[in-house]
Motif scaffolding. Structure first.
Motif, PDB file in Angstrom:
ATOM      1  N   SER A  24       3.602   7.189  -5.299  1.00  0.00           N
ATOM      2  CA  SER A  24       4.730   7.824  -4.902  1.00  0.00           C
ATOM      3  C   SER A  24       5.704   6.766  -4.761  1.00  0.00           C
ATOM      4  O   SER A  24       5.605   6.086  -4.187  1.00  0.00           O
ATOM      5  CB  SER A  24       4.451   8.454  -3.546  1.00  0.00           C
ATOM      6  N   ARG A  25       7.007   7.546  -5.116  1.00  0.00           N
ATOM      7  CA  ARG A  25       8.188   6.655  -4.658  1.00  0.00           C
ATOM      8  C   ARG A  25       8.912   6.752  -3.321  1.00  0.00           C
ATOM      9  O   ARG A  25       9.768   6.226  -3.006  1.00  0.00           O
ATOM     10  CB  ARG A  25       9.167   6.944  -6.031  1.00  0.00           C
ATOM     11  N   ASN A  26       8.113   7.551  -2.587  1.00  0.00           N
ATOM     12  CA  ASN A  26       8.771   8.136  -1.221  1.00  0.00           C
ATOM     13  C   ASN A  26       7.864   7.004  -0.421  1.00  0.00           C
ATOM     14  O   ASN A  26       6.614   7.082   0.009  1.00  0.00           O
ATOM     15  CB  ASN A  26       8.399   9.344  -1.169  1.00  0.00           C
ATOM     16  N   PRO A  27       8.628   6.162   0.227  1.00  0.00           N
ATOM     17  CA  PRO A  27       7.965   5.140   1.280  1.00  0.00           C
ATOM     18  C   PRO A  27       7.386   5.576   2.327  1.00  0.00           C
ATOM     19  O   PRO A  27       6.456   5.067   3.036  1.00  0.00           O
ATOM     20  CB  PRO A  27       9.204   4.213   1.752  1.00  0.00           C
ATOM     21  N   GLN A  28       7.752   6.956   2.596  1.00  0.00           N
ATOM     22  CA  GLN A  28       7.158   7.592   3.884  1.00  0.00           C
ATOM     23  C   GLN A  28       5.790   8.097   3.559  1.00  0.00           C
ATOM     24  O   GLN A  28       5.030   8.260   4.470  1.00  0.00           O
ATOM     25  CB  GLN A  28       7.939   8.925   4.239  1.00  0.00           C
ATOM     26  N   ALA A  29       5.331   7.957   2.477  1.00  0.00           N
ATOM     27  CA  ALA A  29       4.065   8.703   1.807  1.00  0.00           C
ATOM     28  C   ALA A  29       2.980   7.547   2.394  1.00  0.00           C
ATOM     29  O   ALA A  29       1.766   8.032   2.524  1.00  0.00           O
ATOM     30  CB  ALA A  29       3.925   8.506   0.052  1.00  0.00           C
ATOM     31  N   MET A  30       3.296   6.100   2.680  1.00  0.00           N
ATOM     32  CA  MET A  30       2.295   5.330   3.093  1.00  0.00           C
ATOM     33  C   MET A  30       2.057   5.360   4.605  1.00  0.00           C
ATOM     34  O   MET A  30       1.267   4.459   5.016  1.00  0.00           O
ATOM     35  CB  MET A  30       2.540   3.789   2.506  1.00  0.00           C
ATOM     36  N   GLN A  31       3.233   5.811   5.251  1.00  0.00           N
ATOM     37  CA  GLN A  31       2.937   5.664   6.737  1.00  0.00           C
ATOM     38  C   GLN A  31       1.685   6.202   7.178  1.00  0.00           C
ATOM     39  O   GLN A  31       1.543   7.337   6.893  1.00  0.00           O
ATOM     40  CB  GLN A  31       4.064   6.296   7.424  1.00  0.00           C
ATOM     41  N   GLY A  32       1.127   5.270   8.104  1.00  0.00           N
ATOM     42  CA  GLY A  32      -0.132   5.671   8.820  1.00  0.00           C
ATOM     43  C   GLY A  32      -1.305   5.711   7.840  1.00  0.00           C
ATOM     44  O   GLY A  32      -2.399   5.917   8.425  1.00  0.00           O
ATOM     45  N   LYS A  33      -1.087   4.930   6.508  1.00  0.00           N
ATOM     46  CA  LYS A  33      -2.275   5.000   5.655  1.00  0.00           C
ATOM     47  C   LYS A  33      -2.482   3.780   5.310  1.00  0.00           C
ATOM     48  O   LYS A  33      -3.412   3.450   4.363  1.00  0.00           O
ATOM     49  CB  LYS A  33      -1.950   5.910   4.541  1.00  0.00           C
ATOM     50  N   GLU A  34      -2.118   2.720   5.855  1.00  0.00           N
ATOM     51  CA  GLU A  34      -2.284   1.241   5.967  1.00  0.00           C
ATOM     52  C   GLU A  34      -3.659   1.092   5.583  1.00  0.00           C
ATOM     53  O   GLU A  34      -4.054   0.244   4.809  1.00  0.00           O
ATOM     54  CB  GLU A  34      -1.112   0.533   6.309  1.00  0.00           C
ATOM     55  N   CYS A  35      -4.420   1.291   6.654  1.00  0.00           N
ATOM     56  CA  CYS A  35      -5.902   1.147   6.877  1.00  0.00           C
ATOM     57  C   CYS A  35      -6.577   1.490   5.644  1.00  0.00           C
ATOM     58  O   CYS A  35      -7.404   0.948   5.056  1.00  0.00           O
ATOM     59  CB  CYS A  35      -6.252   1.451   8.177  1.00  0.00           C
ATOM     60  N   ASP A  36      -6.136   2.757   5.034  1.00  0.00           N
ATOM     61  CA  ASP A  36      -6.936   3.669   3.888  1.00  0.00           C
ATOM     62  C   ASP A  36      -7.024   2.514   2.785  1.00  0.00           C
ATOM     63  O   ASP A  36      -7.771   2.304   1.906  1.00  0.00           O
ATOM     64  CB  ASP A  36      -6.415   4.747   3.900  1.00  0.00           C
ATOM     65  N   ALA A  37      -5.339   2.250   2.684  1.00  0.00           N
ATOM     66  CA  ALA A  37      -5.262   1.176   1.388  1.00  0.00           C
ATOM     67  C   ALA A  37      -5.865   0.034   1.499  1.00  0.00           C
ATOM     68  O   ALA A  37      -6.473  -0.401   0.456  1.00  0.00           O
ATOM     69  CB  ALA A  37      -3.655   1.161   1.188  1.00  0.00           C
ATOM     70  N   VAL A  38      -5.805  -0.613   2.615  1.00  0.00           N
ATOM     71  CA  VAL A  38      -6.405  -1.832   2.738  1.00  0.00           C
ATOM     72  C   VAL A  38      -7.899  -1.837   2.291  1.00  0.00           C
ATOM     73  O   VAL A  38      -8.466  -2.660   1.729  1.00  0.00           O
ATOM     74  CB  VAL A  38      -6.159  -2.526   4.071  1.00  0.00           C
ATOM     75  N   ALA A  39      -8.579  -0.826   2.882  1.00  0.00           N
ATOM     76  CA  ALA A  39     -10.002  -0.491   2.828  1.00  0.00           C
ATOM     77  C   ALA A  39     -10.111  -0.172   1.194  1.00  0.00           C
ATOM     78  O   ALA A  39     -10.985  -1.072   0.764  1.00  0.00           O
ATOM     79  CB  ALA A  39     -10.560   0.759   3.323  1.00  0.00           C
ATOM     80  N   GLU A  40      -9.451   0.366   0.325  1.00  0.00           N
ATOM     81  CA  GLU A  40      -9.791   0.382  -0.792  1.00  0.00           C
ATOM     82  C   GLU A  40      -9.393  -0.536  -1.703  1.00  0.00           C
ATOM     83  O   GLU A  40     -10.010  -1.019  -2.434  1.00  0.00           O
ATOM     84  CB  GLU A  40      -8.738   1.837  -1.502  1.00  0.00           C
ATOM     85  N   ILE A  41      -8.435  -1.290  -1.555  1.00  0.00           N
ATOM     86  CA  ILE A  41      -7.797  -2.540  -1.996  1.00  0.00           C
ATOM     87  C   ILE A  41      -9.148  -3.719  -2.036  1.00  0.00           C
ATOM     88  O   ILE A  41      -9.361  -4.274  -2.862  1.00  0.00           O
ATOM     89  CB  ILE A  41      -6.529  -3.169  -1.636  1.00  0.00           C
ATOM     90  N   SER A  42      -9.787  -3.552  -0.667  1.00  0.00           N
ATOM     91  CA  SER A  42     -10.712  -4.630  -0.472  1.00  0.00           C
ATOM     92  C   SER A  42     -12.010  -4.243  -1.220  1.00  0.00           C
ATOM     93  O   SER A  42     -12.840  -5.152  -1.698  1.00  0.00           O
ATOM     94  CB  SER A  42     -11.056  -4.522   1.121  1.00  0.00           C
ATOM     95  N   ASN A  43     -12.194  -3.024  -1.367  1.00  0.00           N
ATOM     96  CA  ASN A  43     -13.222  -2.527  -2.296  1.00  0.00           C
ATOM     97  C   ASN A  43     -13.074  -3.109  -3.699  1.00  0.00           C
ATOM     98  O   ASN A  43     -13.987  -3.572  -4.171  1.00  0.00           O
ATOM     99  CB  ASN A  43     -13.353  -1.096  -2.265  1.00  0.00           C
TER     100      ASN A  43
END
Length: 141
Positions: free
Chosen positions: A37-56
């Motif tokens: 998404s080009r919308n920066p608001q799309a990632m608000q509150g989802k940082e932990c989910d992203a860190v988990a997926e990136i760590s995987n």
């Protein structure tokens, strides 16, 4: 001490800890979400989910190579995410490791840098003597 995002992965005889300094973690999260998404608001509150997926994505190639070298299939737990100082998170990783009576632990520290994204992370791998017994013959060959 600088705060870090930490993701723990448990396996029989070992623990993997993926550490991102907060600035690197945020850079990687932004890069991760920019593909969706080009919308920066799309990632608000989802940082932990992203860190988990990136760590995987970071730890699984390491685990697969390790399993191939040992001739075994290694199953990891889902990531457990925490924030804290580096030493606190590493101490927690040691607490999660099931050690044997001999109290022997093999530790490997791996640093990864991505100049393109301006980010870096570390993997701390801890193995008890039972898993190390499978690993050492593979390292000698």
């Amino acid at each position: 001490a600088a705060l870090r995002y930490g993701a723990y992965f448990l396996m029989p005889g070992g623990v993997f800890l993926v550490l991102f300094p907060q600035a690197s973690g945020l850079a990687v999260v932004q890069a991760f979400f920019s593909g969706f998404s080009r919308n920066p608001q799309a990632m608000q509150g989802k940082e932990c989910d992203a860190v988990a997926e990136i760590s995987n994505m970071v730890v699984n190639p390491v685990v697969n190579a390790l399993g191939d070298a040992c001739g075994m299939l290694i199953f990891l737990s889902s990531p457990l995410l925490m924030e804290g100082g580096r030493e606190t998170l590493v101490d927690l990783a040691f607490e999660k490791l099931v050690v044997r009576e001999d109290r022997t632990v093999l530790r490997a520290d791996i640093s990864l840098d991505s100049p393109e994204s301006g980010s870096r992370c570390e993997i701390v791998a801890l193995f008890n003597s039972a898993f190390t017994g499978h690993l050492l013959p593979a390292l000698k060959s």
